[in-house]
Design a protein around this motif. Structure first.
Motif, PDB file in Angstrom:
ATOM      1  N   ASP A 406       3.128   2.598   3.511  1.00 43.94           N
ATOM      2  CA  ASP A 406       2.612   1.367   2.924  1.00 43.94           C
ATOM      3  C   ASP A 406       1.158   1.576   2.505  1.00 43.94           C
ATOM      4  N   PRO A 407       0.721   0.923   1.411  1.00 47.17           N
ATOM      5  CA  PRO A 407      -0.686   1.032   1.013  1.00 47.17           C
ATOM      6  C   PRO A 407      -1.603   0.339   2.014  1.00 47.17           C
ATOM      7  N   THR A 411      -4.333   1.443  -1.376  1.00 52.24           N
ATOM      8  CA  THR A 411      -4.153   2.886  -1.567  1.00 52.24           C
ATOM      9  C   THR A 411      -3.232   3.436  -0.487  1.00 52.24           C
ATOM     10  N   VAL A 412      -2.247   4.261  -0.898  1.00 50.21           N
ATOM     11  CA  VAL A 412      -1.401   4.951   0.071  1.00 50.21           C
ATOM     12  C   VAL A 412      -2.149   6.181   0.569  1.00 50.21           C
ATOM     13  N   ASP A 424      -6.391  11.085   4.248  1.00 49.06           N
ATOM     14  CA  ASP A 424      -7.228  10.655   3.118  1.00 49.06           C
ATOM     15  C   ASP A 424      -6.915   9.192   2.808  1.00 49.06           C
ATOM     16  N   PHE A 425      -7.554   8.280   3.532  1.00 49.33           N
ATOM     17  CA  PHE A 425      -7.199   6.862   3.443  1.00 49.33           C
ATOM     18  C   PHE A 425      -7.649   6.227   2.140  1.00 49.33           C
ATOM     19  N   ASN A 426      -8.732   6.721   1.543  1.00 44.00           N
ATOM     20  CA  ASN A 426      -9.192   6.113   0.289  1.00 44.00           C
ATOM     21  C   ASN A 426      -8.709   6.860  -0.945  1.00 44.00           C
ATOM     22  N   GLY A 427      -7.965   7.955  -0.739  1.00 44.14           N
ATOM     23  CA  GLY A 427      -7.322   8.641  -1.854  1.00 44.14           C
ATOM     24  C   GLY A 427      -8.249   9.378  -2.785  1.00 44.14           C
ATOM     25  N   ASN A 428      -9.439   9.770  -2.302  1.00 46.46           N
ATOM     26  CA  ASN A 428     -10.372  10.474  -3.188  1.00 46.46           C
ATOM     27  C   ASN A 428     -10.254  11.992  -3.100  1.00 46.46           C
ATOM     28  N   GLY A 429      -9.274  12.474  -2.336  1.00 43.34           N
ATOM     29  CA  GLY A 429      -9.057  13.912  -2.236  1.00 43.34           C
ATOM     30  C   GLY A 429      -9.859  14.600  -1.170  1.00 43.34           C
ATOM     31  N   ARG A 438     -11.893   3.132   7.245  1.00 45.98           N
ATOM     32  CA  ARG A 438     -10.702   2.393   6.831  1.00 45.98           C
ATOM     33  C   ARG A 438      -9.607   2.516   7.886  1.00 45.98           C
ATOM     34  N   PHE A 439      -9.467   3.709   8.459  1.00 43.54           N
ATOM     35  CA  PHE A 439      -8.465   3.908   9.508  1.00 43.54           C
ATOM     36  C   PHE A 439      -8.778   3.006  10.697  1.00 43.54           C
ATOM     37  N   PHE A 440     -10.054   2.976  11.107  1.00 44.44           N
ATOM     38  CA  PHE A 440     -10.451   2.129  12.236  1.00 44.44           C
ATOM     39  C   PHE A 440     -10.155   0.661  11.970  1.00 44.44           C
ATOM     40  N   GLN A 441     -10.476   0.196  10.760  1.00 51.74           N
ATOM     41  CA  GLN A 441     -10.296  -1.213  10.435  1.00 51.74           C
ATOM     42  C   GLN A 441      -8.823  -1.626  10.437  1.00 51.74           C
ATOM     43  N   HIS A 442      -7.915  -0.650  10.270  1.00 54.61           N
ATOM     44  CA  HIS A 442      -6.497  -0.989  10.129  1.00 54.61           C
ATOM     45  C   HIS A 442      -5.619  -0.314  11.185  1.00 54.61           C
ATOM     46  N   THR A 443      -6.221   0.151  12.254  1.00 53.76           N
ATOM     47  CA  THR A 443      -5.446   0.884  13.260  1.00 53.76           C
ATOM     48  C   THR A 443      -4.267   0.084  13.786  1.00 53.76           C
ATOM     49  N   ASP A 444      -4.453  -1.214  13.998  1.00 49.78           N
ATOM     50  CA  ASP A 444      -3.396  -2.047  14.576  1.00 49.78           C
ATOM     51  C   ASP A 444      -2.515  -2.704  13.523  1.00 49.78           C
TER      52      ASP A 444
END
Length: 475
Positions: A406-407, A411-412, A424-429, A438-444
């Protein structure tokens, strides 16, 4: 050029920057209060940093699925037998070969390694096919401890499934009583040894030969003869006790079952299946004209039962100038393209190309006697580059724990190195601190928690603040 002959790198997330502190992380992540999850010590990413998660697999109809019910297709290579590798100074130990076959920096993405176990190799003999019974229980236990355990452990470390294949391929009569004793002894010893390891699969008997309808007549049409079903029934009666021996000792590991005439009678598998749970069936084919089209002899049974093409390949030339046997002879534009199309048309069929070696034919490499370097072979005449590139193309297709994500914030998250983990959570390579934030903000969030395998950077089966710390340490 992909650096096929370079040394081994340090793996994935183990290359960390230890000088950074949690205080720096708090500041760079811009997270305000991170909570008590960060109060514990940072944890290294789990052992499967270069590969994929390897959960238990189960059969559903003609498919294998992982612990979330998602379809899995295992694609990879064969290596040489550990005993044979140990006998020759010009071969490296099999664990080093597994490093190579799973090394993204050399563009290799094998997701399963098939390991042949030759009876002669158990005793250290140069005889590939000694008379049964070929070894004692004590000799087999020593072989496992010295040679097989390190291979199984290496596969776990690299995040790759492992097929343990009992590799007889020259014994004419699989019904001999002494052969039954040997197979029983082998699986009584080996099956329970790795029964608790989800990444291990068992292949009962590499290539039974005869008896079969048409035996001695060199007639491939015997496979569809009116009496051919009797061949399969005879094989089932002979081999069912070996399957039972494995299943009694190892209740969950997938069991792969070959067939007469060098495991070419796969077509008959759906008609009279073996008894037992989590069974799959094996097919071996090279460039045999009589076993074309592949969709007939191997695709049709795969519509009803799981099929592993655990040996196949081609070569058109030999470096020593010797003739190539007709059943191996083929080019990339013909045989290679045919295999590629077959696997595209039947993308649930599992495949393991033969052979990730420079000697066992058809080989993928050439060996330099002076430097002991392995050089991959390609072009029209050799298969190495072709199957390496195909494995790379399919590295994320039908693998456990990392597909159909899921995005997150639109971003996926991307898997930068093919290890099954999406960092690569923001997809910038790149892997950078915005990814950690971003990972921390959405861990749960369900987008993460519904796909644990893709974000389990510590390899403990859960996604929590330890995984955030592990990703932070990798930046």
């Amino acid at each position: 050029m992909t650096g096929e002959d370079t040394g081994h790198r340090t793996d994935g997330y183990r290359r960390t920057r230890r000088g950074r502190t949690r205080r720096n992380f708090l500041r760079l992540a811009g997270a305000g209060t991170l909570g008590t999850g960060l109060a514990v010590g940072a944890t290294e990413v789990g052992a499967a940093a270069t590969g994929i998660p390897t959960p238990w697999l189960q059969r559903e109809g003609n498919l294998l699925v992982d612990d979330t019910g998602e379809r899995v297709t295992l694609r990879g290579v064969n290596v040489v037998a550990p005993g044979r590798a140990n006998q020759n100074h010009w071969r490296r130990p099999v664990p080093e070969t597994i490093d190579h076959a799973t090394d993204p920096e050399r563009d290799w993405y094998a997701r399963v390694i098939r390991v042949p176990i030759q009876p002669g190799g158990v005793t250290g003999s140069n005889d590939e096919e000694p008379d049964s019974v070929a070894f004692t229980r004590s000799e087999l236990e020593t072989y496992c401890a010295d040679l097989l355990d390190p291979v199984v452990e290496k596969c776990a470390e690299r995040g790759v499934y492992c097929i343990l294949d009992y590799h007889r391929h020259k014994t004419d009569d699989y019904t001999r009583p002494e052969l039954h004793d040997e197979l029983t002894l082998f699986w009584e010893t080996v099956a329970p040894r790795y029964a608790d390891q989800s990444h291990v699969l068992y292949e009962v008997y590499n290539e039974p030969i005869g008896p079969y309808v048409g035996d001695g007549q060199n007639d491939d049409r015997g496979l569809l003869h009116d009496d051919a079903e009797d061949t399969w029934l005879n094989w089932r009666e002979t081999a069912q006790p070996w399957v039972d021996t494995i299943r009694d000792a190892a209740s969950d590991n997938i069991v792969l079952i070959g067939s007469p005439r060098w495991s070419q009678w796969t077509w008959w598998a759906p008609n009279n299946e073996f008894s037992g749970d989590n069974l799959a069936y094996v097919g071996h084919v090279y460039t045999h004209e009589g076993l074309r089209p592949l969709s007939k002899y191997f695709g049709e049974p795969a519509a009803e039962v799981p099929v592993f093409m655990s040996e196949f390949g081609y070569q058109n030339e030999r470096h020593d100038g010797a003739p190539v046997p007709p059943f191996l002879k083929g080019t990339t534009s013909t045989a290679g393209a045919e295999f590629e199309q077959f696997f595209a048309d039947h993308d649930h069929i599992h495949w393991q190309a033969w052979c990730f070696d420079h000697s066992w034919a058809p080989p993928m490499f050439e060996f330099d006697d002076a430097t002991h370097e392995w050089t991959i072979q390609g072009g029209e005449d050799y298969q190495g580059v072709f199957f390496r590139d195909l494995l790379k193309e399919l590295k994320d297709t039908n693998v456990p724990g990392g597909t159909d994500l899921d995005p997150i914030e639109g971003t996926v998250p991307a898997d930068r190195d093919g290890d099954g983990l999406h960092e690569d959570f923001n997809g910038n390579g790149d892997l950078d601190f915005p990814d950690v934030n971003r990972f921390f903000q959405h861990t749960d969030a369900s987008a993460v928690q519904d796909h644990v395998g893709a974000y389990d950077f510590t390899g403990d089966g859960t996604v929590d603040m330890q995984d955030v710390l592990a990703l932070f340490e990798a930046v």
